[in-house]
Enzyme design. Structure first.
Site, PDB file in Angstrom:
ATOM      1  N   CYS A 147      13.836  10.697   6.590  1.00 25.84           N
ATOM      2  CA  CYS A 147      13.651  10.241   8.097  1.00 25.84           C
ATOM      3  C   CYS A 147      15.064  10.325   8.669  1.00 25.84           C
ATOM      4  O   CYS A 147      15.377  10.359   9.631  1.00 25.84           O
ATOM      5  CB  CYS A 147      13.173   8.547   7.866  1.00 25.84           C
ATOM      6  SG  CYS A 147      13.602   7.586   6.833  1.00 25.84           S
TER       7      CYS A 147
ATOM      8  N   LYS B 280       0.953  -1.225   0.213  1.00 17.83           N
ATOM      9  CA  LYS B 280       0.181  -0.002   0.236  1.00 17.83           C
ATOM     10  C   LYS B 280       0.764   1.127   0.100  1.00 17.83           C
ATOM     11  O   LYS B 280       1.598   1.559   1.046  1.00 17.83           O
ATOM     12  CB  LYS B 280      -1.056   0.011   1.121  1.00 17.83           C
ATOM     13  CG  LYS B 280      -1.827   1.211   1.248  1.00 17.83           C
ATOM     14  CD  LYS B 280      -2.591   1.424   2.492  1.00 17.83           C
ATOM     15  CE  LYS B 280      -2.191   2.419   3.515  1.00 17.83           C
ATOM     16  NZ  LYS B 280      -1.986   3.703   2.964  1.00 17.83           N
TER      17      LYS B 280
ATOM     18  N   GLU C  29      10.912   0.566   9.657  1.00 19.43           N
ATOM     19  CA  GLU C  29      12.029   1.855   9.418  1.00 19.43           C
ATOM     20  C   GLU C  29      11.182   3.139   9.779  1.00 19.43           C
ATOM     21  O   GLU C  29      10.168   3.335   9.209  1.00 19.43           O
ATOM     22  CB  GLU C  29      12.342   1.539   7.952  1.00 19.43           C
ATOM     23  CG  GLU C  29      13.645   2.294   7.528  1.00 19.43           C
ATOM     24  CD  GLU C  29      13.494   3.673   7.422  1.00 19.43           C
ATOM     25  OE1 GLU C  29      13.534   4.576   8.585  1.00 19.43           O
ATOM     26  OE2 GLU C  29      13.417   3.998   6.343  1.00 19.43           O
TER      27      GLU C  29
ATOM     28  N   GLU D 146      10.968  14.733  15.441  1.00 19.07           N
ATOM     29  CA  GLU D 146      11.074  14.804  14.168  1.00 19.07           C
ATOM     30  C   GLU D 146      10.066  15.670  13.603  1.00 19.07           C
ATOM     31  O   GLU D 146       8.898  15.467  13.723  1.00 19.07           O
ATOM     32  CB  GLU D 146      10.899  13.331  13.581  1.00 19.07           C
ATOM     33  CG  GLU D 146      11.012  13.304  12.263  1.00 19.07           C
ATOM     34  CD  GLU D 146      10.690  11.798  11.612  1.00 19.07           C
ATOM     35  OE1 GLU D 146       9.984  11.085  11.908  1.00 19.07           O
ATOM     36  OE2 GLU D 146      11.870  11.272  10.915  1.00 19.07           O
TER      37      GLU D 146
END
Lengths: 291, 490
Positions: free
Chosen positions: B304, B196, B270, B401
């Protein structure tokens, strides 16, 4: 007059010391004829947390030792264990082993330590790679210790289960906190004495006795634990552990006892991270100098 | 004593502007509506519902995308299972290999089309999609294709075998590349796939579905379904799935880890990062400044592994910050399809709001903000390249983040200090080190707790190079030999 034997007080092992559980709790361990063998420490969450502090403190030093040095220390553990074979056999027998099984279990444990001693400076070569990237960079990947590992060792075996769960973890430069078998805890405390006299720095291995039913959730939820190795079969505990582990994305590995007693470098790899390093290369292309 | 004079700021307003250099879009083929790719065919979603995917640079609709519901997920998993049981799981590695090579080749053939669509749907500069995303995606297939018949050599003394059906959920920052990172190793190891793509960037994955259909890959080996979080949750929760691979936020990663606790599904995560990029006094400063720029502004900071925490050694801080600000002034923000553009559009309105929220938090926390004075497009979602000076470890903008073009800057004096600060964070995905001294590099690279360490470079990727995190940045590796492991059992 016959001489009265001196009985051993079985304590836990944290940061190279032998304290009693801070909780003051105990559980009686009885022999075949219901005689009292020992009042064993029923370790608490606080004991576990103290042990994690000790393990974290010891991590930087242990993980940065050379593989060669760690190998010598593991070999030293084997030497010390070999020298105290009779004591372990006797202890296994009062916990229900036959003489033959007890003797085999101790021999296997010694041999397993020797096996892993040899791996300390070799698994890195096995699991590393130089990666031929398509740009002008030098790039390589190496295994690195994961950090602090909490271990719930096998319930069935007093010594071999313990040794086979600890050895691959510390071979790889991790430090650990181990919960020993609840029904056969005696060898774990005696093994701590072996560790204590083998140049293993305090805090690298910490050993608690007590109940997994009480402690497993703390082993799984503690935020300063990087990985958990579970060597029992309780499905409910496994699910619970995996749920709690997500709090800090803890790695969870489950094993049946027979998985680990034969020893494998892949068990070392389990508690390793892979680190990849890049650096530019000034020039890539055919060399100018020929023959 | 002579006082150090600050050099005059460079003047870039020469009266000469860059002429627009837009990449043409007339050669790409986009349908008005995309259905679900299940069992080798595009099929209508069971609920009949669709959502719009838009171009974040123009806010214009590009296509309608099907929403896969639980029923559709089930259909896709069944198709993948059937393909695994009847064809793919049994196929000799050498044959599997050839199918994957073919996919790699076809992506190369259609690379420009994919690049343009990637930039239109996701907002990234065409230079990046053309030179990085799409070629790397093709290369990833090419690399793993070659492993399919060599798995026994990868793991001495063990017999690897495939897992079964892999459910793979990918983010919006590198849409096609992440699809390649997921699909290629899964296929090479003999697994079948339900993938997906992210809600905001489904187009290149759906184009990949067309390409896979045309490549002759057996039906059901790769299924690509679209939707939002619910679709992903249905994939994760499906009992017919053997493996889950997720790239995305740490929060969602933790939810996934928890939700499959009672199952035997294998998992790779991840997740997020907050990388330290460390500049020592002896670093080649001009190159380091380029590295800082690339580290944080590459792909609008939607990375990331972005170098979002800059640490500069105190005695060169002034000069590095001055150079950095000057370099920021030259960055061109604008049309992602323009070849002059350095920083494209923020991927979505939602993400732009998140970034702006963090910028406000940074101001409220008392950090000093600096933004480039670049001109901004009138339409679309854009964010100025932003620095925060005088930040400290406890600031939220330093700990969390942001996933945008926002850099926090701290200074340090000693190596011990910077290692302590760099590691003092729950994340551990990547790090950067800039110094001319080799022994210092190795000291740093071995003590930084991160899965990828770039020394005197930043944000480099390659199919042969394992990528993945320590700690709360997730587990498992993608790329290289190590990237095979998450898709095998022994």
């Amino acid at each position: 007059m016959t001489r009265l034997d001196i009985l051993k007080t079985y304590k836990i092992y944290i940061g190279g010391q032998f304290p009693r559980t801070e909780s003051g709790r105990y559980y009686p361990l009885t022999g075949r004829n219901k005689e009292l063998l020992a009042n064993v420490c029923l370790s608490s969450r606080k004991d576990f947390r103290n042990a994690i502090v000790a393990a974290r403190t010891a991590f930087a030093g242990w993980s940065s030792r050379s593989g060669f040095n760690r190998g010598q220390i593991l070999y030293r553990i084997a030497e010390m264990l070999e020298g105290r074979k009779e004591q372990f056999i006797a202890e296994l027998m009062i916990q229900g082993s036959t003489p033959k099984a007890a003797s085999e279990e101790v021999s296997c444990s010694v041999d397993l330590l020797v096996y892993y001693a040899g791996w300390c400076d070799k698994y890195q070569a096995l699991f590393s790679s130089v990666n031929p990237v398509a740009s002008s960079h030098f790039n390589f990947s190496v295994p690195e210790a994961m950090g602090v590992v909490s271990i719930i060792s096998s319930e069935e075996s007093s010594l071999l289960g313990l040794v086979s769960s600890i050895a691959p973890v510390i071979t790889g430069g991790n430090t650990c906190v181990v919960l020993a078998s609840e029904s056969k805890p005696l060898c774990s405390v005696t093994f701590a004495e072996v560790l204590n006299s083998s140049d293993v720095p305090g805090g690298v291995v910490n050993i608690l006795t007590g109940k997994s039913s009480e402690l497993h959730q703390h082993f799984a939820s503690h935020m300063d634990v990087n990985a958990l190795n579970y060597h029992r079969e309780d499905k409910k505990e496994i699910t619970n552990i995996r749920e709690q582990a997500c709090l800090n994305v803890k790695r969870v590995f489950t094993h049946s006892a027979s998985d680990v007693t034969s020893g494998s470098p892949y068990l070392i790899l389990e508690n390793q991270e892979i680190k990849t390093t890049w650096h530019p290369v000034e020039q890539i292309g055919p060399g100018k100098a020929g023959y | 004593m002579k006082k150090n004079k600050t050099p005059k700021p460079l003047n870039f307003s020469t009266g000469w502007d860059y002429a627009p250099a837009p990449e043409s879009t007339d050669h790409i083929k986009l349908e008005k509506q995309y259905d679900l790719f299940i069992g080798g065919k595009f099929v209508k979603p069971s609920g009949g519902k669709y959502f719009d995917t838009i171009n974040p640079a123009t806010e214009k609709k590009l296509a309608s995308i099907a929403i896969a519901e639980t029923k559709d997920v089930d259909k896709a998993v069944q198709a993948a299972r059937k393909a695994y049981d009847t064809v793919w799981g049994k196929m000799p590695g050498a044959e599997r290999s050839k199918y994957i090579f073919r996919i790699a080749r076809m992506i190369q053939e259609r690379a420009r089309e994919f690049s343009v669509i990637e930039s239109m749907d996701g907002g990234k500069p065409i230079r990046e999609s053309r030179d990085i995303d799409i070629p790397l995606a093709a290369n990833h297939f090419f690399y793993y294709a070659g492993w399919a018949d060599k798995l026994n050599y990868a793991f001495p003394n063990r017999k690897p075998s495939s897992l079964g059906v892999a459910a793979q959920i990918i983010p919006w920052n590198f849409p096609l590349l992440m699809a390649a990172w997921k699909i290629a190793p899964a296929l090479a190891t003999g697994n079948t796939v339900v993938l997906k793509p992210a809600e905001t960037t489904p187009l290149t994955a759906l184009k990949l579905a067309e390409l896979i259909r045309d490549s002759g890959l057996p039906d059901g080996v790769v299924n690509i379904i679209t939707g939002a979080g619910n679709t992903g949750a249905a994939m994760v929760g499906h009992t017919g799935v053997d493996k889950i691979a997720f790239t995305g936020s740490t929060d969602v990663g933790k939810l996934i880890q928890k939700s499959i606790a009672g199952t035997n599904k294998k998992l790779t995560l991840e997740l997020g990062g907050k990388a330290a990029n460390i500049i020592f006094e002896d670093a080649p400063l001009d190159q380091a400044v380029e590295g800082i720029i690339n580290g944080i502004f590459f792909n609008q900071g939607h990375v990331c592994c972005a170098g979002s925490r800059l640490f500069i050694q105190e005695n060169v801080a002034d000069i590095v910050i001055r150079k950095l600000k000057q370099r920021m002034e030259t960055l061109i923000i604008g049309d992602p399809l323009d070849k002059n553009t350095d920083i494209g559009a923020i991927n979505s309105k939602e993400q732009l709001q998140t970034i702006l929220k963090y910028i406000q938090i940074g101001k409220n926390e008392g950090a000093d903000i600096y933004q480039s004075s670049c001109s901004m497009p009138a339409k679309g979602f854009f964010c100025k390249p932003t620095l925060f000076l005088n930040t400290s470890q406890s600031h939220r903008i330093v700990q969390e983040e942001i996933f945008g073009p926002v850099l926090t800057i701290q200074t340090f004096r000693t190596i011990e200090e910077v290692i302590e600060k760099a590691n003092n964070i729950p994340y551990g995905l990547s790090a950067g080190v800039w110094t001319d001294k080799g022994s210092k590099i190795f000291n740093l690279t071995s003590r930084l707790r991160a899965g990828v360490v770039w020394a005197n470079t930043y944000n480099k990727f390659d199919p042969t190079s394992p990528f993945g995190g320590y700690k709360e940045s997730g587990f498992g590796r993608e790329g290289g030999l190590h990237g095979l492991m998450p898709y095998l059992k022994f």
